[in-house]
Design an enzyme around this catalytic site. Structure first.
Site, PDB file in Angstrom:
ATOM      1  N   ASP A  21      38.858  49.338  27.263  1.00  0.00           N
ATOM      2  CA  ASP A  21      39.093  50.470  28.135  1.00  0.00           C
ATOM      3  C   ASP A  21      40.600  50.728  28.188  1.00  0.00           C
ATOM      4  O   ASP A  21      41.381  49.790  28.344  1.00  0.00           O
ATOM      5  CB  ASP A  21      38.587  50.129  29.539  1.00  0.00           C
ATOM      6  CG  ASP A  21      37.773  51.238  30.136  1.00  0.00           C
ATOM      7  OD1 ASP A  21      38.317  52.350  30.263  1.00  0.00           O
ATOM      8  OD2 ASP A  21      36.597  51.014  30.479  1.00  0.00           O
ATOM      9  N   ASP A  36      39.930  56.250  29.495  1.00  0.00           N
ATOM     10  CA  ASP A  36      39.576  56.678  30.841  1.00  0.00           C
ATOM     11  C   ASP A  36      40.189  58.050  31.163  1.00  0.00           C
ATOM     12  O   ASP A  36      41.388  58.266  30.964  1.00  0.00           O
ATOM     13  CB  ASP A  36      40.109  55.628  31.820  1.00  0.00           C
ATOM     14  CG  ASP A  36      39.559  55.776  33.208  1.00  0.00           C
ATOM     15  OD1 ASP A  36      38.334  55.698  33.364  1.00  0.00           O
ATOM     16  OD2 ASP A  36      40.362  55.962  34.156  1.00  0.00           O
ATOM     17  N   GLU A  42      36.893  59.682  27.695  1.00  0.00           N
ATOM     18  CA  GLU A  42      36.083  60.065  28.849  1.00  0.00           C
ATOM     19  C   GLU A  42      36.681  61.333  29.437  1.00  0.00           C
ATOM     20  O   GLU A  42      37.865  61.378  29.741  1.00  0.00           O
ATOM     21  CB  GLU A  42      36.078  58.959  29.903  1.00  0.00           C
ATOM     22  CG  GLU A  42      35.111  59.253  31.019  1.00  0.00           C
ATOM     23  CD  GLU A  42      35.540  58.762  32.393  1.00  0.00           C
ATOM     24  OE1 GLU A  42      34.673  58.599  33.248  1.00  0.00           O
ATOM     25  OE2 GLU A  42      36.758  58.585  32.617  1.00  0.00           O
ATOM     26  N   HIS A 101      28.831  52.567  34.264  1.00  0.00           N
ATOM     27  CA  HIS A 101      29.196  51.878  35.504  1.00  0.00           C
ATOM     28  C   HIS A 101      29.517  52.842  36.647  1.00  0.00           C
ATOM     29  O   HIS A 101      29.758  52.400  37.764  1.00  0.00           O
ATOM     30  CB  HIS A 101      30.398  50.971  35.233  1.00  0.00           C
ATOM     31  CG  HIS A 101      31.619  51.759  34.882  1.00  0.00           C
ATOM     32  ND1 HIS A 101      31.710  52.493  33.704  1.00  0.00           N
ATOM     33  CD2 HIS A 101      32.778  51.982  35.555  1.00  0.00           C
ATOM     34  CE1 HIS A 101      32.877  53.119  33.689  1.00  0.00           C
ATOM     35  NE2 HIS A 101      33.550  52.818  34.786  1.00  0.00           N
ATOM     36  N   ASP A 102      29.558  54.127  36.369  1.00  0.00           N
ATOM     37  CA  ASP A 102      29.874  55.120  37.402  1.00  0.00           C
ATOM     38  C   ASP A 102      28.646  55.851  37.945  1.00  0.00           C
ATOM     39  O   ASP A 102      28.774  56.708  38.816  1.00  0.00           O
ATOM     40  CB  ASP A 102      30.830  56.184  36.844  1.00  0.00           C
ATOM     41  CG  ASP A 102      32.224  55.650  36.600  1.00  0.00           C
ATOM     42  OD1 ASP A 102      32.626  54.666  37.241  1.00  0.00           O
ATOM     43  OD2 ASP A 102      32.918  56.228  35.730  1.00  0.00           O
TER      44      ASP A 102
HETATM   45  O1  TEU Z   1      35.785  57.723  35.961  1.00  0.00           O
HETATM   46  C1  TEU Z   1      36.162  59.042  36.079  1.00  0.00           C
HETATM   47  C2  TEU Z   1      35.419  59.935  36.991  1.00  0.00           C
HETATM   48  O2  TEU Z   1      35.870  61.027  37.214  1.00  0.00           O
HETATM   49  C3  TEU Z   1      34.163  59.590  37.645  1.00  0.00           C
HETATM   50  O3  TEU Z   1      33.054  59.288  36.944  1.00  0.00           O
HETATM   51  C4  TEU Z   1      34.234  58.997  38.968  1.00  0.00           C
HETATM   52  O4  TEU Z   1      33.436  57.837  39.017  1.00  0.00           O
HETATM   53  C5  TEU Z   1      33.696  59.984  39.936  1.00  0.00           C
HETATM   54  O5  TEU Z   1      34.477  61.128  39.912  1.00  0.00           O
HETATM   55  C6  TEU Z   1      33.695  59.426  41.333  1.00  0.00           C
HETATM   56  O6  TEU Z   1      32.828  60.226  42.133  1.00  0.00           O
HETATM   57  C7  TEU Z   1      36.677  56.835  35.390  1.00  0.00           C
HETATM   58  C8  TEU Z   1      36.108  55.439  35.420  1.00  0.00           C
HETATM   59  O7  TEU Z   1      34.950  55.384  34.633  1.00  0.00           O
HETATM   60  C9  TEU Z   1      35.864  55.055  36.844  1.00  0.00           C
HETATM   61  O8  TEU Z   1      35.214  53.826  36.968  1.00  0.00           O
HETATM   62  C10 TEU Z   1      37.201  55.030  37.539  1.00  0.00           C
HETATM   63  O9  TEU Z   1      37.012  54.806  38.907  1.00  0.00           O
HETATM   64  C11 TEU Z   1      37.964  56.335  37.345  1.00  0.00           C
HETATM   65  O10 TEU Z   1      37.932  56.814  36.027  1.00  0.00           O
HETATM   66  C12 TEU Z   1      39.422  56.133  37.692  1.00  0.00           C
HETATM   67  O11 TEU Z   1      40.017  55.304  36.754  1.00  0.00           O
END
Ligand code: TEU
Ligand code: CA
Length: 600
Positions: free
Chosen positions: A136, A243, A297, A371-372
Site C-alpha cells: 500500500d 491510496d 485507488e 477493508h473499507d
Molecule cells: O480509502 C479512501 C476512501 O475514500 C474511502 O473508501 C473511505 O473509507 C471512505 O470515504 C470513508 O467513508 C482509503 C483507504 O482505503 C482507507 O482505509 C483510508 O482510511 C483512506 O484511504 C485514507 O487513507
C-alpha cells in the site's frame, strides 16, 4: 486485428515488461479477441490478487493483533488457495489513528506488526511460492507524527512548511482563529481543516486530523516520495496499491465546494488540475521500465478519467479502483451513512460501462469489497439462508468479469457483517465519528447501531476465522476487535474439510481462470440488460465463448438465452448447484444460482 496484440511484442505499455512465463503461454493463443483491440499479455492481468489485512489475519505472538510473523505462518494457506499476488494493507510505522493509513515513517515497520526482518521473511516466503507482493502506498497524506509534519508545524518559515497545506483562517471566528479556510469536509466527517495554535494557521486533512495532506505542488515532496518508492522497489516488492491517488492535486485557490454533494469539496480535489501530471511524473521517475503492478485507488473516478490514468497514451498506471459500483446503495446524503436501495439493473449497467469503457483503453480491476466496505455476502448476497450459495455467486462474478480479480481476506469462506450490539465494539475512526454525530443529533442507540452494522468498515476488519477455537483461532490472546460470533460455523478449517464449501469453490474458479485465457482476455457482452434478477454475459476470445448466468435473487427466475446467441454444444464449467444435462437455451434458476458454460 494487429497480430502482435495478444501475442505481445517488445513494446512496453503501462510500465511493465512481459515475464518469461507469459511469453511461453502466448504461443497457445495467437488469436486476438473479437474486439480488434486485443490486449497485450501481462502477468498482472492473469493474476488473482488476495488482499491481506494484516492486523486481522493471524496473530503469531498472542498480543491480539495480527502481525507479519502471522502472515509468514499462513503462507502455505495462500499458496493452497492459489493466488498469485498479495496486496498487503499498510504495515508501516504509524500511531494508528486510521489503522495504518496514517504513516509516521515510510521506511520502518509498526512494532505491533514486527520488524523489517519479519517483513523481509514474508517477502521471501511469498516469492518462494511464486506469489508477488504489492504494498500500500499512502502518499496523499502522512501522520501528523511524521517527521515532516512535526517540522512543518514548528514555524511558518520551517524548511518543511510547504510540505503540507497551511492557510490562514477566514474572518475573525472564535479566539481570533477565524473560520476554516474553506468549507471542505473530511471524509470521516467534520471540517477538513484543523487549527494549529503554534503558528496560528489551519492545515488541510481530507481524512482524519491526524492525517495532514501533503502538498504535491511542492517538487521536494514529490522527490522524497519517489525516493521512498524506489527504496521499496529495490527491496524487491512487486508493485503498489496507491491510496486515494486521484486526490493528490487540489484546485488552485482552494475554492469552496458544493455543500450538497456527498463529500463537500470533492469536485475541487478529485483528479484535480495536476493529478495526471503528478501520476505521469511518478511513472517516469519510478515505475517506467520496472516489471511491477500498479493500481490506483480513486474515489470519484469516471471511466474517462480512468482512461487517462491507464490508456495507451495515459499516465502509466495499470489499473484503478473506481467506486461507482460500491456507491450505488448510498441514500440521500450521498455517502455511506445513508442507506439507499440497491438495484441489480443499475449495478449491471455500471459494471458494463466499465467493462466496455476500458476495452482497449486500460484494464479493469474487479472487486466487490475490501477493508473499507461491508462484507460482500451481507451487502450483495444473502448472509442468512443462502449465505453459501450467494457467496459462491459473487465469487463467480468476481472471476468471470474482464479484469484482474481482487479477493478480500475472509470472502473465500463467506465471512459476514458483524452484528454490533454495543458502541464499544466500534473501532473504525469513521464509524466512531458517525456514532458521535448521531448521538449528538439525538438518534436512538439501536438506530445508530443498525446503520453501523450495515455500513461500518469494521465489518470487513474482524479477525479472519481460521477455526472454531476461541477467537476463531486468530489469536491466543485477546483480539483487538471482536470476532464475528458465527466463527464456529464459518471458518477455514471447516471450509477446507468440505468439498462443496465456498473455499473449494474459490479454488475451482481460480484454477479455471488460470486455465482459460477467454476469462482473462475475452471481450465482454452483457445479455438481458433489463432483467431485474439475472446478471448474464458472454466472454469471447477467438472461437472460445463462455456464458455466465447469475441469479441475484432468492426467487427462481427463468433464464432464456437470446436467440441470436447460437451454439452447437455446451460444457458446464462451474456452478454452485448440481446441474444435470440441461442445455443453456432456457432454464429455471434456483436461489442465487450461478452457472458458467462454455459454448461450442
Ligand atoms: O480509502 C479512501 C476512501 O475514500 C474511502 O473508501 C473511505 O473509507 C471512505 O470515504 C470513508 O467513508 C482509503 C483507504 O482505503 C482507507 O482505509 C483510508 O482510511 C483512506 O484511504 C485514507 O487513507
Ligand atoms: Ca501480534
Amino acid at each position: 486485428m494487429d497480430s502482435g496484440e495478444l501475442g505481445g511484442d517488445s513494446g512496453e505499455t503501462n510500465g511493465t515488461r512481459r515475464t518469461g512465463d507469459s511469453t511461453e503461454a502466448m504461443d497457445s493463443t495467437e488469436t486476438a479477441d473479437s474486439t480488434g483491440i486485443g490486449p497485450k499479455r501481462e502477468w498482472w492481468k492473469e493474476a488473482v490478487v488476495y488482499q491481506l489485512y494484516p492486523r486481522s489475519f493471524y496473530d503469531a505472538n498472542g498480543d491480539g493483533f495480527g502481525d507479519l510473523p502471522g502472515v509468514e505462518a499462513k503462507l502455505d494457506y495462500l499458496d493452497a488457495l492459489g493466488v498469485d499476488v498479495v496486496w498487503l494493507n499498510p504495515v508501516y510505522d504509524s500511531p494508528d489513528a486510521d489503522h495504518g493509513y496514517d504513516i509516521r515513517d515510510y521506511r520502518s515497520i509498526m512494532p505491533e506488526y514486527g520488524t523489517m526482518d519479519d517483513f523481509d521473511h514474508v517477502l521471501a516466503g511469498l516469492h518462494d511460492r511464486e506469489i508477488k507482493l504489492v504494498m500500500d502506498l499512502v502518499v496523499n497524506h502522512t501522520s501528523d507524527e511524521h517527521e515532516w509534519f512535526r517540522k512543518s508545524r514548528q514555524s511558518r518559515d520551517s524548511d518543511y512548511r510547504d510540505f503540507y497545506i497551511w492557510r490562514e483562517g477566514r474572518g475573525d471566528g472564535p479566539g481570533g482563529k477565524g473560520e476554516p479556510p474553506n468549507n471542505w469536509e473530511s471524509a470521516f466527517g467534520g471540517p477538513a481543516w484543523t487549527y494549529d495554535e503554534r503558528t496560528a494557521r489551519y492545515y488541510l486533512h481530507l481524512f482524519d486530523e491526524k492525517q495532514p495532506d501533503l502538498n504535491w505542488d511542492n517538487p521536494e515532496v514529490r522527490e522524497r516520495i519517489y525516493d521512498m518508492m524506489d527504496w521499496w522497489l529495490e527491496k524487491g516488492i512487486d508493485g503498489f496499491r496507491m491510496d486515494v491517488i486521484d486526490l493528490i492535486s487540489k484546485a488552485e485557490g482552494l475554492p469552496d465546494g458544493d455543500a450538497d454533494s456527498g463529500w463537500t469539496g470533492s469536485e475541487h480535489f478529485t483528479s484535480g488540475p495536476r493529478a495526471h501530471e503528478f501520476v505521469a511524473e511518478m511513472y517516469e521517475e519510478v515505475l517506467a521500465g520496472r516489471d511491477v503492478m500498479t493500481v490506483g485507488e480513486m474515489p470519484g473516478a469516471t471511466v474517462e478519467e480512468a482512461q487517462r490514468y491507464l490508456g495507451p497514451d495515459g499516465d502509466g498506471l495499470n489499473m484503478v479502483f473506481h467506486f461507482e459500483h460500491v456507491s450505488l446503495d448510498y441514500g440521500e446524503t450521498g455517502n455511506r451513512w445513508s442507506i439507499g436501495e440497491w438495484d441489480l439493473a443499475e449495478f449491471k449497467q455500471v459494471l458494463t460501462k466499465w467493462q466496455n469503457g476500458l476495452e482497449g483503453e486500460g484494464w479493469n480491476s474487479v472487486y466487490l469489497g475490501n477493508h473499507d466496505w461491508p462484507r460482500i455476502v451481507s451487502r450483495f448476497g444473502d448472509d442468512g439462508l443462502y449465505r453459501i450459495e450467494s457467496a459462491k455467486l459473487l465469487a463467480t462474478l468476481l472471476f468471470t468479469l474482464r479484469g484482474t480479480p481482487y479477493v478480500y481476506q475472509g470472502d473465500e469462506i463467506g465471512m459476514t457483517n458483524f452484528p454490533f450490539e454495543r458502541e464499544a465494539q466500534v473501532r473504525d475512526v469513521s464509524a466512531r465519528n458517525f456514532v458521535e454525530r448521531k448521538k449528538a443529533d439525538g438518534w436512538e442507540r439501536a438506530e445508530i447501531l443498525e446503520v453501523v452494522t450495515m455500513r461500518s468498515r469494521d465489518n470487513a476488519r474482524t479477525p479472519m476465522q481460521w477455526s472454531d477455537d476461541e477467537y476463531a483461532g486468530f489469536t491466543d490472546g485477546e483480539s483487538w476487535i471482536p470476532v464475528n460470533p458465527n466463527y464456529e460455523a464459518v471458518n477455514v478449517a471447516d471450509a477446507r474439510h468440505k468439498d462443496d464449501s465456498i473455499w473449494h469453490y474459490y479454488r475451482e474458479l481460480i484454477d479455471l481462470r488460470h486455465a482459460r485465457d477467454v476469462l482473462v482476455y475475452g471481450s465482454y457482452d452483457l445479455l438481458l440488460p433489463d432483467d431485474p434478477d439475472v446478471y448474464a454475459f458472454l466472454r469471447t476470445l477467438g472461437d472460445e465463448r463462455v456464458l455466465v448466468v447469475l441469479n441475484f435473487r432468492d426467487g427462481t427466475p427463468t433464464f432464456s438465452l437470446p436467440a441470436e446467441v447460437a451454439f452447437d454444444g455446451t460444457e458446464l464449467l462451474v456452478s454452485n448447484y448440481p446441474v444435470d444435462g440441461a442445455k443453456p437455451r432456457s432454464f429455471e434458476l434456483r436461489p442465487y444460482e450461478a452457472r458458467v458454460y462454455e459454448l461450442e
